[in-house]
Design a protein around this motif. Structure first.
Motif, PDB file in Angstrom:
ATOM      1  N   PRO A 160       0.080   2.578  -2.403  1.00  0.00           N
ATOM      2  CA  PRO A 160       0.453   3.515  -1.172  1.00  0.00           C
ATOM      3  C   PRO A 160      -1.102   4.127  -0.802  1.00  0.00           C
ATOM      4  N   LYS A 161      -1.867   4.656  -1.636  1.00  0.00           N
ATOM      5  CA  LYS A 161      -3.304   4.992  -0.927  1.00  0.00           C
ATOM      6  C   LYS A 161      -4.222   4.026  -0.053  1.00  0.00           C
ATOM      7  N   PHE A 162      -3.581   2.686   0.002  1.00  0.00           N
ATOM      8  CA  PHE A 162      -4.206   1.752   0.710  1.00  0.00           C
ATOM      9  C   PHE A 162      -3.229   1.504   1.722  1.00  0.00           C
ATOM     10  N   GLY A 163      -2.269   2.087   2.111  1.00  0.00           N
ATOM     11  CA  GLY A 163      -1.302   2.290   3.262  1.00  0.00           C
ATOM     12  C   GLY A 163      -0.320   1.340   3.083  1.00  0.00           C
ATOM     13  N   ALA A 164       0.020   0.774   1.809  1.00  0.00           N
ATOM     14  CA  ALA A 164       1.038  -0.151   1.542  1.00  0.00           C
ATOM     15  C   ALA A 164       2.653   0.482   1.357  1.00  0.00           C
ATOM     16  N   LYS A 165       3.704   0.124   1.885  1.00  0.00           N
ATOM     17  CA  LYS A 165       4.797   0.716   1.878  1.00  0.00           C
ATOM     18  C   LYS A 165       5.981  -0.133   1.107  1.00  0.00           C
ATOM     19  N   PHE A 166       6.264   0.160   0.030  1.00  0.00           N
ATOM     20  CA  PHE A 166       7.499  -0.556  -0.498  1.00  0.00           C
ATOM     21  C   PHE A 166       8.626   0.067  -0.671  1.00  0.00           C
ATOM     22  N   ASP A 167       9.563  -0.349   0.177  1.00  0.00           N
ATOM     23  CA  ASP A 167      10.873   0.421   0.343  1.00  0.00           C
ATOM     24  C   ASP A 167      12.038  -0.255  -0.391  1.00  0.00           C
ATOM     25  N   PHE A 168      11.649  -0.246  -1.835  1.00  0.00           N
ATOM     26  CA  PHE A 168      12.651  -0.285  -2.589  1.00  0.00           C
ATOM     27  C   PHE A 168      12.344   0.565  -3.975  1.00  0.00           C
ATOM     28  N   GLU A 169      13.433   0.597  -4.818  1.00  0.00           N
ATOM     29  CA  GLU A 169      13.455   1.375  -6.038  1.00  0.00           C
ATOM     30  C   GLU A 169      12.589   0.705  -6.978  1.00  0.00           C
ATOM     31  N   ILE A 170      11.684   1.341  -7.710  1.00  0.00           N
ATOM     32  CA  ILE A 170      11.214   0.817  -8.677  1.00  0.00           C
ATOM     33  C   ILE A 170      11.219   1.614 -10.113  1.00  0.00           C
ATOM     34  N   ILE A 171      12.034   0.759 -10.923  1.00  0.00           N
ATOM     35  CA  ILE A 171      12.520   1.185 -12.364  1.00  0.00           C
ATOM     36  C   ILE A 171      11.581   0.570 -13.274  1.00  0.00           C
TER      37      ILE A 171
END
Length: 392
Positions: free
Chosen positions: A207-218
């Motif tokens: 996310p610091k590089f601008g990436a967005k992962f719109d899923f839950e990470i478990i």
């Protein structure tokens, strides 16, 4: 270039506590202040060759200035000028062929078929993302523990953590973009991930590089504890062993959560824990990331041997851990030091408590990885350098 420097200079008061408390440096406070000032000013300092990328400095910073990010940025500057030793290319993701592709040729047939099945990408809302470390140890999945789980991943879908850990930040940004696009196309909504390195990359780093992962990470430790705590996972026996636990560096960005949770899981299956001298926030790297500063294979082996011997010194019956990479690196150290203390992945101990007899192939797997590494090292000119091509 400046956009890759995530160190917060404004909040840093040059107190030196990060290097004073560092389990590798352990500088007296005045020396720590001096060496950190050199880091800030871009001057030569032994920190950049001795650091093992264990991340502890961020924990000990009283101002949250992220000194680890400054070390990574100085390594990035060094890389831009000098490149990396050509021998490193064999061990880095997205550089094919590499040791992973070479290792696949030597896997038992049951593991080859397993890994091939994981590489088939399809639209799926919930996946178990094995990551490279579990791909190399796919026998860990041979259990009812993972019944009905959809494993999906391959070396071409690696989280790319090693590039970030050695400070090649431009490549990290490219991998972030690649993964964001790939998982969006796959429609993933929920990812269970066994590797805290990958978890840290998706949750905190990319996310610091601008990436967005719109899923839950478990993280799998959360998933596993929920199954144990709810009674869904049926445990048939108590292990009844004393073990010492290696805390993975990638647990550090999450505070005490995974230190505590890994210990709760082990206690629940009847394991007594004897702590090593360096544990939790001061845990030493398994050795794998010792390459980051010095670019020396010898330093990797020395750091791994030091960590394994520290485990042996506890007198525990076994060394437990929850990272696939740590598993094979520390097993190499066990082989080289002719150690007797066995090493178990936490999955294996849980599987034993379930009444299963896990394959436990770590010795032959580590031996093969070591043989491949030494064969490659013998072919490469140690003075030759490379700069990575763009990852797409």
């Amino acid at each position: 270039m400046a956009s890759y420097n995530f160190f917060d200079r404004e909040s840093c008061d040059l107190c030196g506590l990060c290097l004073n408390q560092c389990p590798i440096m352990e500088f007296p406070i005045d020396r720590a202040k001096e060496e950190f000032s050199k880091l800030v000013n871009g001057e030569e300092t032994e920190v950049l060759t001795r650091c093992t990328s264990c991340m502890s400095c961020d924990i000990f910073c009283p101002n949250g200035s992220r000194p680890y990010e400054l070390i990574l940025y100085r390594w990035y500057e060094r890389y831009k000028k000098q490149g990396l030793p050509l021998a490193a290319k064999f061990f880095l993701p997205y550089q094919f062929p590499n040791f992973g592709t070479a290792l696949m040729e030597h896997l038992p047939e049951d593991e080859k078929k397993t890994v091939e099945s994981w590489a088939k990408l399809e639209k799926k809302e919930e996946i178990f993302y094995p990551g490279c470390n579990m791909i190399f140890l796919s026998y860990l999945s041979f259990s009812k523990l993972f019944e009905n789980m959809t494993f999906m991943g391959s070396q071409k879908l690696c989280c790319g953590e090693p590039w970030y850990r050695i400070g090649v930040l431009e490549t990290s940004e490219q991998i972030a973009e690649k993964l964001e696009k790939q998982f969006r196309e796959l429609g993933v909504r929920r990812m269970i991930i066994p590797c805290l390195a990958g978890c840290n990359m998706y949750k905190n780093v990319y996310p610091k590089f601008g990436a967005k992962f719109d899923f839950e990470i478990i993280p799998v430790l959360d998933w596993l504890w929920e199954k144990i705590d709810s009674g869904e996972l049926k445990l048939k026996r108590k292990i009844g062993k004393t073990v010492t636990l290696h805390d993975n560096c990638q647990a550090k960005p999450f505070g005490n959560k995974y230190y505590d949770l890994s210990r709760k899981i082990l206690h629940s299956i009847g394991v007594k824990i004897l702590e090593m001298e360096h544990h939790r926030d001061k845990s030493l790297c398994c050795g794998m990331a010792a390459f980051a500063g010095s670019h020396s294979v010898e330093d990797i082996l020395n750091a791994a041997t030091r960590r394994y011997e520290e485990a042996v010194d506890t007198g525990a019956e076994a060394l437990a851990l929850y990272c696939g990479g740590c598993h094979w690196v520390l097993t190499i150290a066990k082989i080289l030091s002719q150690g007797k203390t066995p090493i178990f992945h936490l999955f294996e101990l849980v599987q034993m408590a379930m009444g299963e007899n896990p394959p436990h192939r770590n010795t032959e797997r580590a031996q093969k990885i070591f043989e491949l590494a030494m064969a490659e090292a013998a072919k490469v000119d140690p003075k030759e350098r490379f700069w990575v091509q763009k990852i797409e």
